[in-house]
Structures are given as C-alpha cells and as structure tokens.
Design a protein around this motif. Structure first.
Motif, PDB file in Angstrom:
ATOM      1  N   SER B 197       0.846  -1.189   0.000  1.00  0.00           N
ATOM      2  CA  SER B 197       0.000   0.000   0.000  1.00  0.00           C
ATOM      3  C   SER B 197       0.886   1.245   0.000  1.00  0.00           C
ATOM      4  O   SER B 197       2.060   1.182   0.368  1.00  0.00           O
ATOM      5  CB  SER B 197      -0.922   0.003   1.220  1.00  0.00           C
ATOM      6  OG  SER B 197      -0.162   0.168   2.385  1.00  0.00           O
ATOM      7  N   ASP B 198       0.320   2.373  -0.410  1.00  0.00           N
ATOM      8  CA  ASP B 198       1.102   3.609  -0.495  1.00  0.00           C
ATOM      9  C   ASP B 198       1.721   3.976   0.850  1.00  0.00           C
ATOM     10  O   ASP B 198       2.799   4.557   0.912  1.00  0.00           O
ATOM     11  CB  ASP B 198       0.215   4.760  -0.991  1.00  0.00           C
ATOM     12  CG  ASP B 198      -0.092   4.620  -2.478  1.00  0.00           C
ATOM     13  OD1 ASP B 198       0.623   3.836  -3.149  1.00  0.00           O
ATOM     14  OD2 ASP B 198      -1.043   5.260  -2.958  1.00  0.00           O
ATOM     15  N   SER B 199       1.029   3.630   1.937  1.00  0.00           N
ATOM     16  CA  SER B 199       1.522   4.001   3.264  1.00  0.00           C
ATOM     17  C   SER B 199       2.806   3.250   3.639  1.00  0.00           C
ATOM     18  O   SER B 199       3.447   3.569   4.635  1.00  0.00           O
ATOM     19  CB  SER B 199       0.445   3.757   4.311  1.00  0.00           C
ATOM     20  OG  SER B 199       0.148   2.380   4.356  1.00  0.00           O
ATOM     21  N   ASP B 200       3.171   2.236   2.838  1.00  0.00           N
ATOM     22  CA  ASP B 200       4.436   1.527   3.101  1.00  0.00           C
ATOM     23  C   ASP B 200       5.648   2.345   2.662  1.00  0.00           C
ATOM     24  O   ASP B 200       6.771   2.039   3.038  1.00  0.00           O
ATOM     25  CB  ASP B 200       4.465   0.183   2.370  1.00  0.00           C
ATOM     26  CG  ASP B 200       3.597  -0.862   3.050  1.00  0.00           C
ATOM     27  OD1 ASP B 200       3.489  -0.815   4.292  1.00  0.00           O
ATOM     28  OD2 ASP B 200       3.029  -1.709   2.353  1.00  0.00           O
ATOM     29  N   PHE B 201       5.394   3.380   1.850  1.00  0.00           N
ATOM     30  CA  PHE B 201       6.538   4.143   1.314  1.00  0.00           C
ATOM     31  C   PHE B 201       6.807   5.414   2.132  1.00  0.00           C
ATOM     32  O   PHE B 201       6.961   6.491   1.590  1.00  0.00           O
ATOM     33  CB  PHE B 201       6.292   4.492  -0.160  1.00  0.00           C
ATOM     34  CG  PHE B 201       6.242   3.282  -1.048  1.00  0.00           C
ATOM     35  CD1 PHE B 201       7.418   2.659  -1.467  1.00  0.00           C
ATOM     36  CD2 PHE B 201       5.031   2.734  -1.437  1.00  0.00           C
ATOM     37  CE1 PHE B 201       7.377   1.529  -2.280  1.00  0.00           C
ATOM     38  CE2 PHE B 201       4.984   1.594  -2.245  1.00  0.00           C
ATOM     39  CZ  PHE B 201       6.157   1.000  -2.669  1.00  0.00           C
ATOM     40  N   VAL B 202       6.841   5.262   3.445  1.00  0.00           N
ATOM     41  CA  VAL B 202       7.017   6.448   4.299  1.00  0.00           C
ATOM     42  C   VAL B 202       8.487   6.776   4.566  1.00  0.00           C
ATOM     43  O   VAL B 202       8.816   7.887   4.919  1.00  0.00           O
ATOM     44  CB  VAL B 202       6.280   6.292   5.647  1.00  0.00           C
ATOM     45  CG1 VAL B 202       4.781   6.354   5.424  1.00  0.00           C
ATOM     46  CG2 VAL B 202       6.694   5.017   6.360  1.00  0.00           C
ATOM     47  N   VAL B 203       9.355   5.777   4.446  1.00  0.00           N
ATOM     48  CA  VAL B 203      10.776   6.030   4.690  1.00  0.00           C
ATOM     49  C   VAL B 203      11.428   6.387   3.361  1.00  0.00           C
ATOM     50  O   VAL B 203      11.266   5.686   2.365  1.00  0.00           O
ATOM     51  CB  VAL B 203      11.463   4.806   5.322  1.00  0.00           C
ATOM     52  CG1 VAL B 203      12.973   5.038   5.447  1.00  0.00           C
ATOM     53  CG2 VAL B 203      10.873   4.519   6.694  1.00  0.00           C
ATOM     54  N   GLU B 204      12.162   7.497   3.384  1.00  0.00           N
ATOM     55  CA  GLU B 204      12.700   8.043   2.148  1.00  0.00           C
ATOM     56  C   GLU B 204      14.224   7.962   2.196  1.00  0.00           C
ATOM     57  O   GLU B 204      14.840   8.390   3.173  1.00  0.00           O
ATOM     58  CB  GLU B 204      12.263   9.515   2.104  1.00  0.00           C
ATOM     59  CG  GLU B 204      12.294  10.172   0.773  1.00  0.00           C
ATOM     60  CD  GLU B 204      11.922  11.661   0.944  1.00  0.00           C
ATOM     61  OE1 GLU B 204      12.440  12.459   0.164  1.00  0.00           O
ATOM     62  OE2 GLU B 204      11.162  12.006   1.887  1.00  0.00           O
ATOM     63  N   VAL B 205      14.831   7.398   1.151  1.00  0.00           N
ATOM     64  CA  VAL B 205      16.291   7.376   1.085  1.00  0.00           C
ATOM     65  C   VAL B 205      16.743   8.674   0.427  1.00  0.00           C
ATOM     66  O   VAL B 205      16.458   8.924  -0.736  1.00  0.00           O
ATOM     67  CB  VAL B 205      16.798   6.155   0.292  1.00  0.00           C
ATOM     68  CG1 VAL B 205      18.318   6.191   0.170  1.00  0.00           C
ATOM     69  CG2 VAL B 205      16.361   4.860   0.975  1.00  0.00           C
ATOM     70  N   LEU B 206      17.425   9.533   1.197  1.00  0.00           N
ATOM     71  CA  LEU B 206      17.811  10.854   0.686  1.00  0.00           C
ATOM     72  C   LEU B 206      19.115  10.788  -0.088  1.00  0.00           C
ATOM     73  O   LEU B 206      19.337  11.537  -1.032  1.00  0.00           O
ATOM     74  CB  LEU B 206      17.972  11.844   1.848  1.00  0.00           C
ATOM     75  CG  LEU B 206      16.758  12.045   2.764  1.00  0.00           C
ATOM     76  CD1 LEU B 206      17.107  12.996   3.906  1.00  0.00           C
ATOM     77  CD2 LEU B 206      15.574  12.581   1.981  1.00  0.00           C
TER      78      LEU B 206
END
Lengths: 289, 338
Positions: B197-206
């Motif tokens: 689900s979209d909510s799984d993509f909360v951690v962002e690799v900067l």
C-alpha cells in the motif's frame, strides 16, 4: 520541543572475553563464569538518546530492560549517564523466550508505558548476535524502523534523518516518527558515568532487588526516585501464550561444543633453511607462484 | 505450495552473490524435500533481467516485483510483499542473506507471520525432530545450525510448528553453483499494488553511497591474515609486501580489527568473511574459535607465531615458530629467488 525516548537495553554475559572456564565439562555454558555487562551496542543507542536530550530540552530518556532482578544494574548504569528513569520487565513467564517472544513482551511493555516518539536500541546483543529484536518490536508496534544507524543527523517533531551503514557504503534516510532505530557499535561511544548522578542513584533498586534487612530502608520512603519501576506480565497485559518458551517458534534441538579437526602439523623454525625449504615445496606443488 | 523460497537481494539490476549461494543451497534442500525452488526478486527495472540471472541455479518459479519505488531497499514495502506472498504461497522454508538487507527484512517478516527465524546459519540440513514434551516427531524439518555465544558453541535450531522456517546465511558460507544454464522455470510478474500500500513508502532514502569492495578476500586463492600479534597498523605493511609478491589478499582477525590495525571489511571469521583459499598464512593470530570458523576449510594453513602453543597451530599444516618480522622478509626473499 521534547521527545519521549525509550532505550531498549539488555544485560548480557560478556562473550568477548571468554576464558577456559566458560564452558562446563558437560558442554553447556557456564554463565556464572562470565561477567554480566550492559550490551555494548545498547550503550551506543543510549548515547544517541542522551544527545537528543542535550539538544532538545524537555526530552525524557527512559530505559527498558527485560531480565532477572539483577538486570536492574542496567537501569542504574543508564541513570548514572543521564537517563531519566527505567523499567525492569521481569517475570518467570518470560523465561526461555526467543527473539520473537522477547519482542512481544517488550512491545507490550512499550504500549503500557505509552507514547514514545523514538525507540532506540543496539543493533544486536553480543550473546546472540541476531539483530532481530529491534525490527520485530517495530513490526509488533506497527512502526517504521531504521537499522544499522550511525548517527541521528536531524530530529523534528514529525520525522528523523539518520545516517545508516549499508553493505559497502552509507545511506541517509528520512523516517517519520514514531519509529524504532537500532544503532551500530561503530556509532559514537557512550559518555562515562557522571559522579553526581552516581551518588544520587547509587542505591536505586527495583522492588525485586530489595531485601528485608536493607540498612537504608528509610531512604526509599524519602526519595521515591530510588525505587525503579518494575513490570510483570500482568502489568503490561501480555498474553501468556505469546511469552517465554510457549511463545517461541524456534526450539533448540541440540547444542554442541565446537571441535576442530586437529591436523598433523609440521613444525618449522624461522631459520633460513626451514623457510627456504617451505617456499620451494609450495612452489614445486604449484600452491604458490 | 510448501516450496522453498529464496529472497534475492538486488543491487541495481544484478543479484547479490549471497542470494545465488542460497539458490544453490535452496535447490538441494528442495530436491531432498521433493518440492520446488522459488525466487523472489524485488527492485526497479529488473523485469526480463533478473529471471535470466537466477534461473540457471535451478529456480522453478521467479516472482518479480518491479516498481521504481522498490529500489533502493526500504523495510516496509519489501516486508509487505513477502508477507502477502507467503500468506498465499505458504512456503515451508525461506532463506535470505545475513547482510544489512536480510537482517533488516527477515525479523520484520518473521514477526508479521509469527514464524521463527534463525540468524547467521552456517549449515542447513533436513532431518526429524522429536518434541520431548508432546512426544510428537516432526519429519523433514530444517535444521538451522549456527554458532552461538560468541562462537563457543554450535546450536541446532528447529521451528516445528510455524511456517515458513526462516533462516539467514552470511555471504561466502554456502557455494553458488550453476545447475544448468538452460534451466527453464516459470516467471510470474506480479502487480505491485496488490501487495504493497502507499503508506508503506514512508521512509525516504535521501542519499546513498556504495563503494566497490576494496578487497576480494572471498574469492582469493591465497590469503595472508594478520592478528593482534602484528602489533600495529604499520606492522600490517609486511603482510601487504608479501601479498604483493604472491598476488594474495590480506585479511585480519577480529582482535586486529578491534585494535584498529585494519578496516572492518578485512575481518575473517564467524562475524566477518568466510574464506576457502588454497593457502592461508596466519600471522600473529592466536586462533579464537570465531576466527577459525571463517578459515578452517582452507586447503593448506600456515601459522607463523612466536607462541608454539597458539590454538590455531592445532589446525595448521605448517607451524613456524618465530616472529613475523623475521619470517616474512625471508619468505619474500626466498620466493623471489625461486
């Protein structure tokens, strides 16, 4: 702007300095021969928490440890370094827990304590080297996780930016809060004990550590902070079937001592003749060259 | 159903060595159990690339999840994919690498499925297990064998009641072997949104920096390893000198790494790299069990130590009693002469 931080810490036998008496003749581990210490990477995690406390007034750092009554020592060590308090999670029902049952109990305790912004812990403990408890606690609490953390670069009310170690490199990630972060041993070492705090908390004890004939019994009435919070299975509403041995999917089938096949060694000296002979032999057998 | 699954770790468009090693191990476990081997590949731009890489290792089915958001790796989406796939496919065994990705992902998946996970296994075998309490004997369980307690004991772990039986294995512990370069399995390209689900993509690799490995210890034919007895970072220079002559790689014991004599990626042993060279020259290494575990399968072992009773000497083919400072220059001299 302060953060509520819980640091997960474990008291472990010091497996790094194992002497010949560490194993019993029967091949089991002689735990009493190994000193019990604060798991090294949990110390690195504590330091990251204390740095946030230095930076953001109003931040509280509490330590949560699961173990027998003597694990109260872990909480005292954290108090001596600047933690604000601690919880000893102790119950016979937790005995024999594998990483999953341990994570279940810890997550129940964290729910009971309530509202953490950041949960920190060491990447792994030196008695098991599994690195499983951090991610499993995160999953049980429905929180995101960042493992192998080197440094917390930035901390805001809604998110944290951390640098983490990955295979062959480093990565900077932004993670929403609340979150679980596990810290590497190569991160900043923990500050030493503070003399004033040592005097203040020297006699801090969990109820289970207290004995009938304590000489300073009256002090505990005057100074409530000397009695550390102790939680059992019922306090944290843990389901017994998910605790301890019963809640552990992994079972130990067997444990054996490591025995290496001894070889018939050829003994040489450092004389020219011996070294030259060896090199010639290795070259003629095409092992080297 | 009830097959053996391997989570394949992907960097860019290539599959990590540890995953190929596990495919080979997974193939032999699947053969023993009479089931199929399935591979899970999650990444970005990997469709029609990765299946060709993994299939020759004997993979019967490749599950492909291809989405720009799935690389670089983050915990939550990869967890959701495995959890939802496993609920559907009911694997009996799941293997993954015991590196940063596998050790981040494995525990999260095992917690979501309440299945047991054993970290850093050094051997995997199939066998029966009798539960002494219930008297029930389970057939064909995965024996997950790993060193424990700082490498002083070896424990065999089983998961009798929960599936999948999950294990992680370090790179270099198993051997990758192509089974048949024309091996034909099935490729299933899944719709990622059915699993994540979209909510799984909360951690962002900067930001992300990967350096190419500085050494090739794992594949080296000749390894020269230094221990605490080398005394200093400068002391290691002797080993590099010899390595240059012999075209060898230089490694180290944990004690030498902890003392700061060399970089962490040079550590050989249970918590470092496992090596199997033709010849292993141990210099000033006493031989803690955790070190021996990572080099004992070397073909020929030479130990150079001032202590004639150093534990490593018992497994050495040649024991040179003397100082490294004296012996190594002599080895270089006589090698050049030969």
């Amino acid at each position: 702007m302060g953060f509520n931080i819980i640091v997960l810490a474990k008291q472990v036998p010091d497996t790094r300095n194992v002497g010949s008496d560490a194993m019993t003749p029967e091949g089991t581990v002689n735990r009493s021969a190994l000193p019990a210490i604060f798991n090294p990477e949990d110390m690195n995690a504590l330091e990251q928490a204390l740095r946030l406390k230095d930076k953001f007034p109003g931040t509280t750092v509490k330590v949560l440890t699961m173990g027998p009554p003597r694990a109260g020592q872990i909480i005292r060590e954290a108090l001596y370094r600047g933690a604000d308090g601690g919880y000893l999670l102790t119950d016979r029902a937790f005995a024999g827990a594998d990483t999953l049952a341990t994570s279940y109990a810890l997550s129940a305790a964290i729910r009971h304590i309530g509202n953490p912004d950041i949960i920190l812990g060491g990447r792994q403990a030196i008695d098991g080297d599994t690195a499983q408890v951090g991610p499993q606690v995160a999953q049980k609490l429905g929180l995101p996780q960042v493992t192998y953390v080197e440094e917390i670069k930035e901390c805001a009310p809604e998110y944290v930016v951390v640098e983490r170690h990955i295979d062959g490199g480093v990565e900077t990630v932004k993670c929403p809060l609340p979150a679980v972060l596990t810290v590497n041993g190569s991160a900043a070492p923990c500050r030493p004990r503070n003399a004033k705090l040592m005097i203040k908390y020297k006699r801090a004890l969990c109820p289970a550590e207290k004995t009938e004939d304590m000489p300073y019994a009256s002090e505990y009435e005057k100074k409530p902070y000397l009695t550390l919070t102790q939680l059992n299975c019922a306090d944290v509403n843990a389901d017994l079937s998910q605790c301890g041995l019963a809640g552990s999917p992994t079972k130990v089938k067997q444990v054996e001592n490591i025995v290496f096949q001894a070889k018939e060694s050829r003994r040489l000296t450092s004389s020219d003749a011996d070294i030259e002979g060896l090199i010639k032999e290795l070259v003629s057998s095409h092992t080297i060259g | 159903m009830n097959n053996v699954f391997v989570y394949c770790e992907i960097e860019g468009q290539s599959v990590q060595d540890v995953s190929l090693e596990l495919l080979t191990k997974g193939r032999s476990l699947a053969n023993e159990l009479g089931v199929q081997l399935e591979a899970v590949c999650i990444g970005s731009g990997i469709k029609s690339v990765v299946d060709k890489i993994v299939m020759p290792y004997g993979v019967d089915r490749v599950h492909v999840f291809d989405d720009p958001r799935l690389a670089p790796y983050t915990s939550l989406p990869h967890t959701s994919i495995l959890v939802n796939l496993f609920k559907r496919e009911q694997p009996q065994i799941c293997l993954m690498g015991a590196d940063v990705v596998g050790r981040d992902l494995g525990p999260r998946v095992s917690s979501a499925l309440t299945s047991g996970l054993t970290a850093d296994c050094t051997r995997l075998e199939i066998g029966p297990y009798e539960d002494k309490k219930t008297g029930v004997t389970h057939q064909n369980l995965l024996y997950q064998i790993r060193p424990a307690f700082g490498g002083n004991i070896v424990a065999t772990i089983v998961n009798p009641d929960h599936r999948p039986q999950m294990a992680t294995v370090r790179s270099g512990v198993m051997k990758a072997e192509i089974l048949d370069k024309n091996y034909k399995g099935e490729v299933v390209v899944h719709t990622v949104s059915d699993f994540v689900s979209d909510s799984d993509f909360v951690v962002e690799v900067l930001d992300r920096h990967i350096k190419a490995a500085k050494n090739n210890l794992k594949g080296a034919q000749i390894v020269i390893a230094g221990g605490y007895g080398m005394g200093s970072r400068e002391g290691f220079q002797l080993l590099y000198d010899l390595a240059k002559e012999l075209h060898a790689e230089v490694g180290a014991s944990r004690a030498a790494v902890d003392a700061g004599f060399c970089d962490h990626d040079m550590q050989i042993g249970q918590t470092g790299v496992t090596v199997r060279p033709k010849i292993y020259i141990a210099c000033g290494i006493s031989g803690q069990i955790q070190h021996l575990a990572g080099m004992q399968e070397s073909n020929i072992i030479i130990s150079i130590n001032t202590d004639p009773d150093a534990p490593i000497n018992t497994i050495a083919d040649y024991v040179i009693t003397g100082s490294v400072e004296e012996v190594i220059p002599k080895m270089i001299k006589f090698y050049k002469n030969s």
